[in-house]
Structure formats: C-alpha cells, structure tokens
Design a protein around this motif. Structure first.
Motif, PDB file in Angstrom:
ATOM      1  N   HIS A  75      34.163  43.297  42.566  1.00 14.09           N
ATOM      2  CA  HIS A  75      34.161  42.290  43.901  1.00 14.09           C
ATOM      3  C   HIS A  75      33.037  42.998  44.772  1.00 14.09           C
ATOM      4  O   HIS A  75      32.926  42.625  46.110  1.00 14.09           O
ATOM      5  CB  HIS A  75      35.336  42.535  44.722  1.00 14.09           C
ATOM      6  CG  HIS A  75      36.471  41.681  43.741  1.00 14.09           C
ATOM      7  ND1 HIS A  75      36.565  40.494  44.046  1.00 14.09           N
ATOM      8  CD2 HIS A  75      37.575  42.187  43.043  1.00 14.09           C
ATOM      9  CE1 HIS A  75      37.665  39.930  43.239  1.00 14.09           C
ATOM     10  NE2 HIS A  75      38.374  41.176  42.529  1.00 14.09           N
TER      11      HIS A  75
ATOM     12  N   ARG B 196      36.773  40.977  50.635  1.00 11.73           N
ATOM     13  CA  ARG B 196      37.536  40.762  49.056  1.00 11.73           C
ATOM     14  C   ARG B 196      38.881  41.716  49.039  1.00 11.73           C
ATOM     15  O   ARG B 196      39.252  41.841  47.786  1.00 11.73           O
ATOM     16  CB  ARG B 196      36.653  40.709  48.080  1.00 11.73           C
ATOM     17  CG  ARG B 196      35.474  40.003  48.306  1.00 11.73           C
ATOM     18  CD  ARG B 196      35.164  38.863  47.443  1.00 11.73           C
ATOM     19  NE  ARG B 196      35.889  38.569  46.095  1.00 11.73           N
ATOM     20  CZ  ARG B 196      36.057  37.219  45.765  1.00 11.73           C
ATOM     21  NH1 ARG B 196      35.601  36.267  46.567  1.00 11.73           N
ATOM     22  NH2 ARG B 196      36.784  36.757  44.665  1.00 11.73           N
ATOM     23  N   LEU B 197      38.985  42.219  50.053  1.00 11.77           N
ATOM     24  CA  LEU B 197      40.300  43.261  49.993  1.00 11.77           C
ATOM     25  C   LEU B 197      41.415  42.819  49.144  1.00 11.77           C
ATOM     26  O   LEU B 197      42.204  43.311  48.487  1.00 11.77           O
ATOM     27  CB  LEU B 197      40.581  43.828  51.379  1.00 11.77           C
ATOM     28  CG  LEU B 197      41.773  44.815  51.452  1.00 11.77           C
ATOM     29  CD1 LEU B 197      41.530  46.317  50.616  1.00 11.77           C
ATOM     30  CD2 LEU B 197      41.954  45.409  52.774  1.00 11.77           C
TER      31      LEU B 197
ATOM     32  N   GLN C 129      41.861  40.119  47.367  1.00  7.85           N
ATOM     33  CA  GLN C 129      41.543  39.780  45.994  1.00  7.85           C
ATOM     34  C   GLN C 129      41.463  41.071  45.154  1.00  7.85           C
ATOM     35  O   GLN C 129      42.054  41.229  44.197  1.00  7.85           O
ATOM     36  CB  GLN C 129      40.081  39.047  45.843  1.00  7.85           C
ATOM     37  CG  GLN C 129      39.768  37.962  46.769  1.00  7.85           C
ATOM     38  CD  GLN C 129      40.823  36.900  46.786  1.00  7.85           C
ATOM     39  OE1 GLN C 129      40.915  36.564  45.705  1.00  7.85           O
ATOM     40  NE2 GLN C 129      41.309  36.479  47.726  1.00  7.85           N
TER      41      GLN C 129
ATOM     42  N   ASP D  35      32.923  44.273  48.620  1.00 11.04           N
ATOM     43  CA  ASP D  35      33.144  43.569  49.701  1.00 11.04           C
ATOM     44  C   ASP D  35      34.251  43.610  50.365  1.00 11.04           C
ATOM     45  O   ASP D  35      35.227  43.461  49.766  1.00 11.04           O
ATOM     46  CB  ASP D  35      32.840  41.965  49.275  1.00 11.04           C
ATOM     47  CG  ASP D  35      32.734  41.027  50.419  1.00 11.04           C
ATOM     48  OD1 ASP D  35      32.979  41.547  51.476  1.00 11.04           O
ATOM     49  OD2 ASP D  35      32.389  40.090  50.266  1.00 11.04           O
TER      50      ASP D  35
END
Lengths: 174, 636
Positions: free
Chosen positions: A37, A43-44, A46, A40
C-alpha cells in the motif's frame, strides 16, 4: 548436575529462538502489506483489512509495527479497529460463522436460526467455542437476500436454511 | 495489448473482437454472482468444462462465467446461446444432459425450464417468465451476456463508445447539460438531481477535484449495487470516467463494502484492464485527458455509506459523518470538491450519453425518470432483482412480478428504503413507486429494497428490529441518535417482551421528534421512519402488545406459547426427537404434549410437524395436557 543445567539452558535458548523467529516473520508479513500500500497513511484501513485477512485477527505486535511504519498513533489504529465490524482484537476460532441478520433473513427466520446455533455451540455472537473450533458472528446483510436465511462459514455460503439444517452443516467442519 | 489512442482505434478493435467471434458458436453462460455461487454455481462451471473435455468439444463450445440476471431464487442460472435458452436450478448432474441434448442436438431439457407454479406453463425465453415480463432492463440487461472479468466482452457489446462520444464530441458543459436535461436523480435513494451535483462540484473553488463511486450498500435487504458491480463493472467505470471529464477530476475512488468480496475483485480487475487498453490513466483514448481510479474496501459499518462518513473512511480515519454545513460536493474528501454518486447512478451515465436525455426522460414518471432496480425479497414467491420503469405500482411489483405472497398467506406490509424507510400497508398498494410518492407515505425510495411481509410479521417486532439494527450501527458521535436509539430500543424491547406500559407510545413519539430534528446525519434523522410508519398504520398492534400482552402475528417470543393439538397429533415422534430442550413429552403411539416449563420456544417442532398439530397461542390460557399428565394412547 552441571550437564542437566546446561541442557536446560540450551532448551530455553532454543525456545526463545523460535519465538524470535515467529516475531520476525510477523513483522516481515506486515512490512510486505504496508509496502503493497506504498506506506500511504490514507490506506490504513486497507492495511488493517489485509492483516486481518492474513491472521484472522489483529495481533498487537502487528499494530505497533504499523503505527511505527506509518507514523500514526496507536490510539487512531485502535479507534479504527474497534469501530469496524470486520476487525477482531482477539484470535478467532478455526472456522468463522457469519449469520446474516438482514431484513429479508429476519423476515424468514434468521433470529430463530441464530438462537439455534447459540444453543448448539453454547456461545453468544462474538465468542469462540472453548475448543477453538467455531467463532460465531452476525453480519447485517450479506446481500444475497433472495436466498434468505443465509449464513457463511469461512466464506462458504449456505442459503434457504431451515432450523434443522444447522446441525448437519456444523458436522461438516472439524 | 497496446493502449488505444483514438476513437477510430476503439471501433477497429471492436470490429476485430466481433470478427473473431462466431455468433453461431454455442456458448454456455453460468451465473457466478454471489446468489448463484451460494447455491453451487462454481461447481457447475467446473462440471461443464469437464463434460466438454470428455466429449472433446472444448474448442467448439464456449463456457462463460457471467453476472446475475436477478432471479436468484431460481439459481443457479444457465443460459445456452445462440438459442438463448434459460435453465434454472441447474445441478452438476444435469450437465451431461444439457451438453448432449441442448448444445449438440438443439433439444430442450423440459424439467430445467422455468415452470410457472400457477399455470404450470414452462418458459423457454426470458420474456415468457412473468417475473421478467414487466421489466425494462437497462442496467441489468447485459449481465447474462458478458464475462465481467473480460473487457473485450464489454467492448464487443458497444462498451466505451459513450466515453469516446463524450471525450471527442462533447464539451464538459454539454455533458452536464445532458445529464441535467435527463432528470437523472441519485440512485442511492436520496434522489438528488445528479446533473446539479456535478455542476456544483465543477464550479466549486479548489483543486484537485475528486469523483467517488458509492458501493457501500449497507441497507439490509438490498443488493443491486453488488449485482451491477459484480456483473458489469465496466459500465460503472465508463460512467465514472465520463463524470470525471465533465467535472474536471483526475482522481477517482470506488468504495466497496467488505461484505461484497466478488464486487471488489471484479472492479479491481476492470480497472487494471481499462488501464491496459488505454481507457484509464494518462491520455485516455488520445484525448489528452488523464484519470486514475483506486479501490477502497469498507470494513463493516453501515454509517460508512453516508457521503461525508465515506470520505472520512477514504482518508484512512474512522468513518464517522461530519456536519454538512457545506455540501461534500464543495468540500468533501480532504476538504476538496468531491462528487459522490451511487453505483447505479454512474452505470446509467453511458446510456444517457449514447441515447440522449430525451430517451431517458421518456421512461418513468415526470418527477423521476428512468428505471429503478428493486430487490424484491421477503415473503414473495419470486424473489430477486427487478428492474422496472419508475411509476409502477406496488401491487404490480408484488403480485404480477413477485407472484404474490408465499404459501397463500395474506399480505400485510411492504418495507421500502431500508432502516431509513418505512412500512407501507395494504391500502396504499396502488401507489406508483417513485422518489416523491414514497416520501409522501412517510417512507422513502432508499436504495430500492422491497421487503414484503405477510400476516406472520409483527409490526412492533419489525420496528424493534430496525431500531436495534441502527443502535448497533450508530457511530455515537451525536447525542440525539446515540441516546435516542438506546432509549427507544429499551422501550421497544420491553413492549415485545410483554413489559409494555401505558405511556410508552407517547414516549417514543417524543424521542422521535427530537431525533428527526437534531441528529447529525441522515442515519439518526431517518431512523424514526420505520417506527413512526408502524405506529401510524398499525397502532392497534402496539396497543394489543401493551394492554393485552398479545401479539396477533405470533412473532414475539415472550408473548407466545407452543401447544400441540391432541386431536391432530399423530404421535410420530418427529418433534419429540428433535426438541433441543427435551420439552416434548409423549412416546410411540402416545399423543405428545409440550412441557411449558422446559420449552425454550425455538420453533423446531412448529417447523417440523407435518400434520399442523403444533400451534402458537397468544394472549390466551394454555389448555391442560390431555388427561392431566398421563399421556393417552392414540386410537388407531
């Protein structure tokens, strides 16, 4: 006597070595997910979903490592992990049962189905059987309303259920 | 694959794909959407492949895994092309017969056709089935024809030609004008005019701008967003690219619920393929316009479908709503102008661009154009997804398309719009369904869930169900919603458990008034709709629960008792053996009776009895066991 102590020390070092190996492996797994990821911060959620999928729960060490890697506070990670239904902070059983409680399933008898499961397994939703075999959870709609009532076990769907089907289905898992 | 760099190249590619395909080549399509997969369609695909291999037909016959045509009740669905024969409820053991008869000899396997339960007539083509007869399928039409994981299938049926038209023959202003003229309203259920939303975002100050697809359909009982996303992800993507071009956005997001894994997978594949073909990324089709899309998965929260909450979740924070003094269209994701539309709204855009606003406006009603997909579920005979022009009456939906109520029972109410909607009783069945009419009745369109209930549904219990659902899903940020739901849930649970008191109804009405006015987001503001409509149309049931401790639908567990009618009991031992509590007393040739002290009211005996001997009693005393406690012998 001396030899015995020596053997004991060797044994302990071996055990610790194993534990360290596991920790290193876990950190490597989490690293791979964070890298996927691109570290990013947005995108925690995710990233946590991927960790949840890999382990079936969110191990504390993994969370600490994510917090280090992304430079976000543990408080923020915990606030997400406790807000969403997909995450579990304790290990889950070998098989996860999700009973759908959507409106269509409710109208066609999902509450009775859940009661039946609770009685057979002897646990409440959110709990795991003492032998670590099943974790029972509910979900608010799986989106297969036309074949209600529905439950899934490890992602395998069972539809058009009757109260008496539950026992047979559970017997398929060990 | 070299990226396509002009509209002419796209047309050339389309011709090439079509030239490669022989229209006469037999093709077997199997539904691999969630509903059919749950009924074993994956095994079916494998069986078809194995059978073709066995008969040496692999090169001559194609097997295609496609999306859903909506009739999940009858799944797994198989369609045989070129004849276009629909088979339902297909099992792996039927496969050899289908291949050798239908595919090779063009003969029909009668028993697999849809059979009308009333007339007994079988239907070979889709339009002969009553469920499909009244439908107008714009969004779901192609689901049976294309493999969602293959972009060439979508291009072959004319996909991405709307995008080419929008990029090369229209200005952004013209596109927005066309969408405005079409009178398309938000298909997520709010019904906000899409064109106006687009214009707001386009004209809002601030760069960059974002476009977002909302596929977080948390409404229990609705699954059309999943079906569109699983069956035809490219149609959503094409609409999104057109929207991005019109609004001036270069980054887009697709937010999919975690409960819809196949949908997330299919849209991710679609994005990858579109990038490979030059339809996404830099310099799309050679127009100079660039646009990128990312997929974000939800993590299981109903409130995340609310626009501001969804945007907060994409930012990587807890998905709680924010006060919307300024619309998200002006100040949304990372405080930048963000245009969020529902999955079906985006999927409708290519059709409007290709066929024109006029064509779209001629479908549906004056205030609500186009078609709407409803998920017709609950106690109807034919459950599934139904796409109809707006303005169809509830009666037609439930009785003509849905085939009436299961088991010949009586219709009681239909619930529309999920937890934000309300119950609609029998006297309003002739209401035409569109955004405004449903709002007038105290319900709402919502995402199109239609849950039909018969006489076995208790309206107090259903109101409690929605309140408990929302209590579980409320984010807890604002007091009216958090505390209001908690108080309501307590009162409703008391009423259902026979502990209702005078004044409870008034208390609920007071709470509802505050929640409607003062909650932060629509979850709290509309949470009272199910309760208020239930009170408005079924007040007598509420009063019965409170005053007489009686539940006429016999659904509230605390207010009913199971009882075996000794006249009807055949002493077959079925319920006696299966009773989990050991509450059924009796034996072989001895009439059974239920020990009320032991009974846990699970309903197993009621479900099992083949003679209708087990009955539910409510608000009346339980007759004593036959002959005191000594069982009697059944007369032979």
């Amino acid at each position: 006597m001396e030899a015995l102590r020596y053997a004991e020390a060797i044994k302990q070092i071996r055990q610790r070595g194993q534990a360290i190996k596991l920790i290193v492996q876990e950190l490597r797994d989490v690293d791979a997910i964070v890298d996927k990821h691109k570290s990013d911060r947005s995108r925690l959620i995710q990233i946590l979903l991927d960790v949840q999928k890999k382990y079936g729960w969110l191990p504390k060490l993994a969370l600490i490592w994510i917090s280090e890697r992304l430079n976000v506070s543990m408080a923020q990670i915990y606030s997400i992990a406790t807000f969403y239904k997909a995450f579990s902070l304790i290990p889950r059983g070998r098989h996860t049962i999700r009973v759908c409680m959507g409106t269509s399933c409710k109208v066609r008898g999902a509450p009775e189905l859940l009661n039946n499961l609770q009685r057979i397994l002897g646990i409440e939703p959110g709990q795991t059987t003492p032998d670590g075999k099943f974790t029972l959870t509910t979900v608010n709609c799986l989106g297969c309303c036309a074949i209600s009532p529905v439950l899934t076990i490890d992602g395998e769907y069972y539809g058009h259920l009757k109260l008496t089907d539950v026992k047979k289905i559970l017997a398929k898992y060990n | 694959m070299k990226p396509i760099r002009s509209p002419e190249d796209l047309e050339r590619l389309r011709k090439e794909i079509l030239a490669k395909r022989e229209p006469s080549k037999p093709c077997i399509t199997v539904c691999v959407s969630t509903g059919c997969v749950a009924q074993g369609s994956i095994k079916l695909v494998e069986a078809f492949k194995a059978e073709l291999e066995k008969q040496g037909l692999t090169d001559r016959v194609e097997v295609k895994e496609t999306g859903c045509v909506g009739f999940c009740e009858q799944g797994p669905r198989v369609t045989i092309y070129p004849q276009e024969i629909y088979y339902f409820k297909v099992k792996p053991e039927d496969v050899p017969e289908i291949v050798s008869k239908t595919v090779l000899k063009n003969e029909i396997v009668e028993r697999l056709l849809y059979k009308d339960p009333i007339t007994g007539k079988t239907a070979q083509i889709l339009e002969e089935i009553p469920f499909y007869k009244y439908q107008l399928r714009l969004l779901l039409e192609n689901n049976a024809k294309i493999n969602p994981k293959n972009i060439e299938d979508y291009i072959a049926i004319g996909g991405y030609s709307a995008l080419a038209k929008a990029l090369f023959k229209m200005t952004p202003e013209q596109i927005i004008e066309e969408v405005k003229k079409s009178n398309l309203r938000g298909r997520g259920g709010g019904g906000f005019p899409t064109g106006i939303k687009w214009e707001t975002t386009r004209n809002a100050p601030g760069e960059p701008k974002y476009v977002i697809v909302n596929c977080d359909q948390g409404d229990p009982g609705a699954f059309m967003d999943r079906t569109v996303m699983e069956g035809n992800p490219h149609s959503v993507l094409e609409g999104l690219i057109i929207g991005a071009y019109a609004i001036g956005a270069h980054r887009g997001f697709v937010y999919v619920r975690e409960e819809y894994p196949i949908a997330a997978e299919n849209i991710s594949i679609a994005i990858e393929q579109a990038e490979e073909y030059g339809l996404l990324g830099g310099n799309i089709l050679g127009s100079g316009f660039s646009f990128n899309v990312e997929v974000y998965r939800g993590a299981g929260a109903f409130v995340s479908g609310e626009s501001s909450a969804l945007m907060t979740a994409i930012e990587g924070k807890v998905g709680e709503p924010r006060p919307k003094y300024i619309h998200t269209a002006v100040k949304g994701l990372w405080d930048k102008p963000s245009c969020l539309n529902n999955t079906k709204t985006w999927a409708t855009i290519p059709l409007i661009i290709l066929k024109g606003a006029e064509w779209f406006r001629n479908i549906g009603t004056k205030g609500s154009s186009g078609t709407m997909i409803f998920s017709l579920v609950g106690k109807v005979n034919n459950t599934g997804l139904v796409e109809v022009p707006m303005g169809i009456t509830l009666r037609d939906l439930i009785f003509k398309i849905g085939g009436g109520i299961r088991g010949g029972k009586k219709f009681k109410a239909v619930q529309t719009g999920g937890p934000s909607g309300g119950f609609i009783p029998e006297q309003y069945l002739d209401t035409p369904v569109d955004f405004d009419e449903l709002t007038k009745l105290g319900s709402m369109m919502g995402s199109g869930g239609m849950i039909v209930m018969d006489e076995d549904a208790c309206m107090v219990d259903m109101a409690r169900y929605f309140i408990d659902f929302l209590l579980d899903e409320s984010c807890g940020k604002c007091v009216p919603c958090r505390e209001g739901l908690r108080a309501m849930s307590k009162i409703l649970n008391d009423i259902c458990e026979g502990k209702g008191k005078d004044g409870d109804i008034e208390k609920i009405e007071d709470l509802a008034e505050v929640m409607k006015e003062a909650s932060l987001c629509a979850l709290g503001r509309t949470a009272v709709n199910p309760v208020l409509t239930s009170l408005k149309y079924f007040r007598n049931e509420w009063e019965e629960h409170i005053k007489e401790k009686k539940c006429q639908a016999k659904a509230c567990k605390a207010l009913i008792n199971y009882y075996i009618d000794p006249e009807k009991c055949q002493a077959c031992m079925l319920c006696l053996r299966e009773c989990p509590a050991g509450a059924v007393i009796g034996g072989k040739d001895q009439v059974h009776w239920i020990d009320q002290k032991k009974c846990v009211k699970c309903g197993t005996c009621y479900e099992l009895c083949r003679f209708g001997a087990v009955v539910k009693l409510t608000g009346e005393p339980i007759p004593p066991p036959p002959m005191g406690v000594k069982p009697i012998r059944k007369k032979k």
